[in-house]
Design a protein around this motif. Structure first.
Motif, mmCIF file in Angstrom:
data_model
loop_
_atom_site.group_PDB
_atom_site.id
_atom_site.type_symbol
_atom_site.label_atom_id
_atom_site.label_comp_id
_atom_site.label_asym_id
_atom_site.label_seq_id
_atom_site.Cartn_x
_atom_site.Cartn_y
_atom_site.Cartn_z
ATOM 1 N N ALA A 181 -5.741 1.133 1.343
ATOM 2 C CA ALA A 181 -5.039 0.403 2.396
ATOM 3 C C ALA A 181 -3.554 0.591 2.171
ATOM 4 O O ALA A 181 -3.063 0.416 1.044
ATOM 5 C CB ALA A 181 -5.395 -1.076 2.372
ATOM 6 N N GLY A 182 -2.835 0.995 3.218
ATOM 7 C CA GLY A 182 -1.426 1.259 3.002
ATOM 8 C C GLY A 182 -0.637 1.373 4.290
ATOM 9 O O GLY A 182 -1.135 1.066 5.382
ATOM 10 N N ALA A 183 0.620 1.822 4.144
ATOM 11 C CA ALA A 183 1.539 2.000 5.266
ATOM 12 C C ALA A 183 2.168 3.385 5.166
ATOM 13 O O ALA A 183 2.533 3.841 4.065
ATOM 14 C CB ALA A 183 2.621 0.920 5.251
ATOM 15 N N TRP A 184 2.286 4.035 6.307
ATOM 16 C CA TRP A 184 2.838 5.386 6.393
ATOM 17 C C TRP A 184 4.028 5.345 7.340
ATOM 18 O O TRP A 184 3.904 4.948 8.493
ATOM 19 C CB TRP A 184 1.768 6.331 6.926
ATOM 20 C CG TRP A 184 2.149 7.781 6.981
ATOM 21 C CD1 TRP A 184 3.379 8.298 7.231
ATOM 22 C CD2 TRP A 184 1.272 8.879 6.782
ATOM 23 N NE1 TRP A 184 3.342 9.659 7.215
ATOM 24 C CE2 TRP A 184 2.057 10.047 6.936
ATOM 25 C CE3 TRP A 184 -0.072 9.003 6.494
ATOM 26 C CZ2 TRP A 184 1.516 11.333 6.813
ATOM 27 C CZ3 TRP A 184 -0.601 10.275 6.380
ATOM 28 C CH2 TRP A 184 0.177 11.425 6.527
ATOM 29 N N SER A 185 5.188 5.757 6.845
ATOM 30 C CA SER A 185 6.406 5.786 7.665
ATOM 31 C C SER A 185 6.973 7.195 7.676
ATOM 32 O O SER A 185 6.919 7.914 6.660
ATOM 33 C CB SER A 185 7.468 4.821 7.122
ATOM 34 O OG SER A 185 6.969 3.498 7.081
#
Length: 214
Positions: A181-185
């Protein structure tokens, strides 16, 4: 001349005298003695006392039943995330755009679905994607035997501007498998000078995701 046969007259029965009261009592007493003295096979099998339904004897105590001990299940060895490991995305469970143009979503999700994740034993972390996305490098910290947290980023400078990508998240070993689970920018800035006049523009996007890797 016929001589008549001699005939013997029938005996005359003399009635016995009636027993006296004393004789009757003596006969009853002898009969009682015979009843009291009988035993063995001559004993009267019929009980002279009716059952009352109650017994003076205490019932035998029921045998004590020992409790059945359930088998103790031997605990299995807890699952552990072993390193180093190289993983590929098996499925994208969730992919939500938080920032950016909606038409960018499908391309970014496809790029994430085709990525590979490499965790080495020294704490370094690398993500590889398609040719349009340069490898991201970073590090990870281990929380416990099944969980680690990571971050990675990359940037590129070219004559037209700069671009960057960053990734943060958590890798967890669950019963169903490995989940991230994570965030990609990502984003880019562009600049140019035309007739001594500067022009600049920028774009950026951000996504939250959950994927399964193996």
């Amino acid at each position: 001349m016929v001589t008549p046969e001699a005939t013997t007259p029938p005996p005359v029965e003399v009635p016995s005298p009636a027993p006296t009261a004393t004789q009757v009592q003596a006969v009853d007493k002898r009969a009682d003695n015979r009843i009291d003295n009988r035993g063995g096979d001559d004993a009267d099998p019929t009980p002279t006392r009716k059952p009352t339904g109650r017994s003076t004897e205490k019932p035998a105590a029921a045998p004590t039943k020992k409790p059945v001990r359930k088998p103790t299940k031997k605990p299995s060895k807890p699952a552990e995330l072993t390193l180093p490991v190289e993983l590929a995305v098996r499925s994208v469970i969730q992919f939500d755009q938080l920032k950016g143009k909606p038409q960018w979503t499908s391309g970014s999700q496809a790029r994430l679905a085709g990525s590979r994740w490499k965790f080495n034993s020294s704490g370094n972390f690398t993500v590889y994607a398609d040719a349009n996305l340069f490898p991201l490098t970073g590090s990870y910290t281990r929380e416990d035997a099944t969980t680690l947290h990571f971050e990675a980023s990359a940037s590129n400078v070219n004559p037209g501007g700069t671009s960057f990508t960053s990734l943060t998240g958590t890798l967890v070993l669950l019963d169903s498998g490995l989940h991230v689970a994570g965030a990609w920018s990502s984003g880019a800035t562009y600049g140019a000078t035309v007739n001594d006049q500067d022009f600049a523009s920028s774009t950026s996007s951000m996504y939250e995701f959950e994927i399964e890797v193996a």
